[in-house]
Scaffold this active site. Structure first.
Site, short mmCIF file in Angstrom:
data_model
loop_
_atom_site.label_atom_id
_atom_site.label_comp_id
_atom_site.label_asym_id
_atom_site.label_seq_id
_atom_site.Cartn_x
_atom_site.Cartn_y
_atom_site.Cartn_z
N THR A 262 28.57 19.27 -12.40
CA THR A 262 28.21 18.17 -13.30
C THR A 262 28.58 18.42 -14.76
OG1 THR A 262 26.37 17.67 -11.81
CG2 THR A 262 26.24 16.72 -14.02
N GLY B 204 28.77 12.84 -13.38
CA GLY B 204 27.65 13.15 -12.50
C GLY B 204 27.96 12.61 -11.12
N GLN C 265 -2.57 9.95 -4.74
CA GLN C 265 -3.44 8.78 -4.60
C GLN C 265 -4.69 9.11 -3.76
OE1 GLN C 265 -2.59 6.05 -6.20
NE2 GLN C 265 -4.32 4.79 -5.58
N HIS D 279 -6.12 11.85 -3.44
CA HIS D 279 -7.01 12.77 -4.17
C HIS D 279 -7.78 12.05 -5.28
CE1 HIS D 279 -4.79 16.02 -2.19
NE2 HIS D 279 -5.70 16.86 -2.64
N GLY E 214 -8.72 10.66 -8.80
CA GLY E 214 -8.47 11.20 -10.15
C GLY E 214 -8.13 12.68 -10.12
N GLU F 97 22.40 16.41 -5.76
CA GLU F 97 23.28 16.46 -4.56
C GLU F 97 23.69 15.06 -4.13
OE1 GLU F 97 24.44 19.16 -2.55
OE2 GLU F 97 23.84 20.39 -4.25
N THR G 28 22.95 11.06 -5.84
CA THR G 28 21.72 10.27 -5.93
C THR G 28 21.57 9.49 -4.62
OG1 THR G 28 22.80 8.30 -6.82
CG2 THR G 28 22.06 9.97 -8.43
#
Ligand SMILES: Cc1cc2nc3c(=O)[nH]c(=O)nc-3n(C[C@H](O)[C@H](O)[C@H](O)COP(=O)(O)OP(=O)(O)OC[C@H]3O[C@@H](n4cnc5c(N)ncnc54)[C@H](O)[C@@H]3O)c2cc1C
Length: 388
Positions: A132, A137, A344, A346, A348, A371, A373
């Site tokens: 890159t 990229g 989510q 868990h 807060g 590797e 996108t």
């Protein structure tokens, strides 16, 4: 977790493979996982974890015996990447990058190069793969780094960006364009560059969302002289070599993403089984069971698909690029979804740094980007169905 342990049992590992995998899982549990949060918080290279992998001789499993290795199957290599990444995604990608950087040397290097360099890799040398650049990229063919032949040397000028382990690697596989070839794609060439080469410098280290213990470096080359003997293949063969190499590294990053997803799945189910809300455990709500069902099904399918890709590679298949893309795409999308849902579930507490799921969610995001996108992989997969 019976579904997953059964999947593992049916892999029928050979005696040597089973012993090694057990050792890796023990080191992952006892050394790598306990250090992961500290290395992430301090944003430092995980020396102890990498040393523990070196002690196990893990680079040797992908180096041929004649160059000091103790080769095992690609399937086992993927399982090793997954186990390490489950414990610490940063350490997992550092290990996998050794493979990504040096597998092309194994596959395309000449005898002299392999005799000279591979024993060091087998003993645990760190490697990098430098493709890159700031304007290259997704389209690697736009790279500008220039390789100018000069007598017995090649002079390297240019810069690379976002290179995993670029600052710590002993050996780097650098891609650039051969000055004597005019064609933009046909000029791409691969060159092995050693740490400490005069004219080669680290221009900076990135501060990142996740993978904070894995260093991501900018590299600069200014009149760096590298022996011409370090050209991998011939000048102009770089693109073919790069594409062949990516087919092997993409399942490897899929295994890495599945390691992250597995860690999140384990944390999530453990928490849901213990946390009580309104007198019921979080897992007792049927809506949450449906979520778990979808995620477990997706994880099982992604694991099975990776087994399929590994079997193709170990069976000597020549063309498995689309299968590799599918593995990378699904595993990384799953890692992102799994870690987001784990946070989510868990509540807060999932957002607080004390718990691992917070780190896992940050670590997951890059798996959809590097590797190739996931947009690029969707394009590759979709395009493969266009009738000739
Ligand atoms: C932490 C980290 C580690 C990395 N490690 C390495 C490494 O070791 N070696 C290395 O060489 N590189 C490495 N990279 C670079 C990584 O592979 C690139 O960032 C990635 O390939 C995307 O390139 P880009 O960032 O230039 O994005 P761009 O190519 O600029 O893409 C921008 C957006 O355009 C989209 N896009 C591009 N093409 C298409 C298309 N055809 N269709 C639809 N959408 C498209 C992309 O999906 C993306 O959403 C690393 C990056 C990071 C962040």
């Amino acid at each position: 977790m019976k579904v997953f342990s059964q999947l593992d049992e049916r892999r029928n590992w050979g005696e040597d493979e089973r012993i090694l995998l057990d050792q890796v899982r023990r080191v992952a549990e006892e050394v790598i996982a306990p250090n992961a949060a500290r290395y992430d918080a301090e944003e430092v290279f995980p020396q102890d974890s990498v040393a523990a992998l070196r002690e196990l001789g893990l680079n040797a499993i992908f180096v041929p015996e004649s160059y000091g290795g103790a080769p095992m199957s690609y399937r086992l290599y993927l399982a090793v990447v997954q186990a390490i990444s489950e414990a610490c995604a940063s350490t997992g990608i550092i290990y996998a990058t050794n493979f990504h950087g040096m597998k092309p040397l194994i596959d395309f290097g000449n005898e002299e190069q392999k005799q000279r360099l591979l024993p060091r890799v087998a003993r645990g040398a760190l490697a990098s793969l430098a493709i890159t650049e700031s304007a290259a990229g997704s389209d690697a063919t736009a790279m500008k780094t220039r390789f100018t032949p000069d007598g017995d040397d090649v002079v390297v000028d240019g810069s690379k960006l976002f290179i995993t382990s670029g600052d710590v690697a002993d050996l780097l596989l650098v891609f650039g364009k051969w000055s004597e070839i005019g064609d933009a794609r046909g000029a791409i060439t691969a060159l092995l560059v050693e740490k400490g080469t005069p004219g080669f410098e680290v221009s900076g280290i990135e501060k990142k969302l996740g993978h904070r213990a894995s260093s991501t470096a900018g590299l600069s080359f200014s009149g760096a002289r590298v022996p011409r003997a370090n050209v991998l293949g011939a000048p102009g063969q770089g693109l073919a070599l790069l594409l062949a190499s990516l087919n092997r590294s993409r399942p490897s990053v899929a295994a890495h993403a599945l390691g992250i997803a597995t860690a999140a799945f384990k944390d999530m189910t453990a928490y849901m089984n213990t946390r009580a809300v309104s007198g019921r455990r979080v897992i007792d709500f049927q809506g949450n069971q449906f979520l778990l069902a979808d995620l477990a099904a997706e994880l099982a399918m992604a694991e099975a698909w990776l087994d399929h890709v590994a079997a193709l590679v170990d069976g000597g298949a020549a063309d498995f690029g689309i299968e590799a893309s599918i593995a990378k795409l699904r595993a990384s999308d799953l890692a992102m979804r799994m870690t987001t849902e784990a946070v989510q579930m868990h509540g807060g507490y999932g957002y607080i740094r004390d718990l691992r799921v917070e780190r896992l969610m940050r670590d997951a995001k890059i798996t959809q980007i590097w590797e190739g996108t996931n947009q690029v992989h969707r394009q590759l997969i979709g395009r493969s169905f266009i009738g000739k």
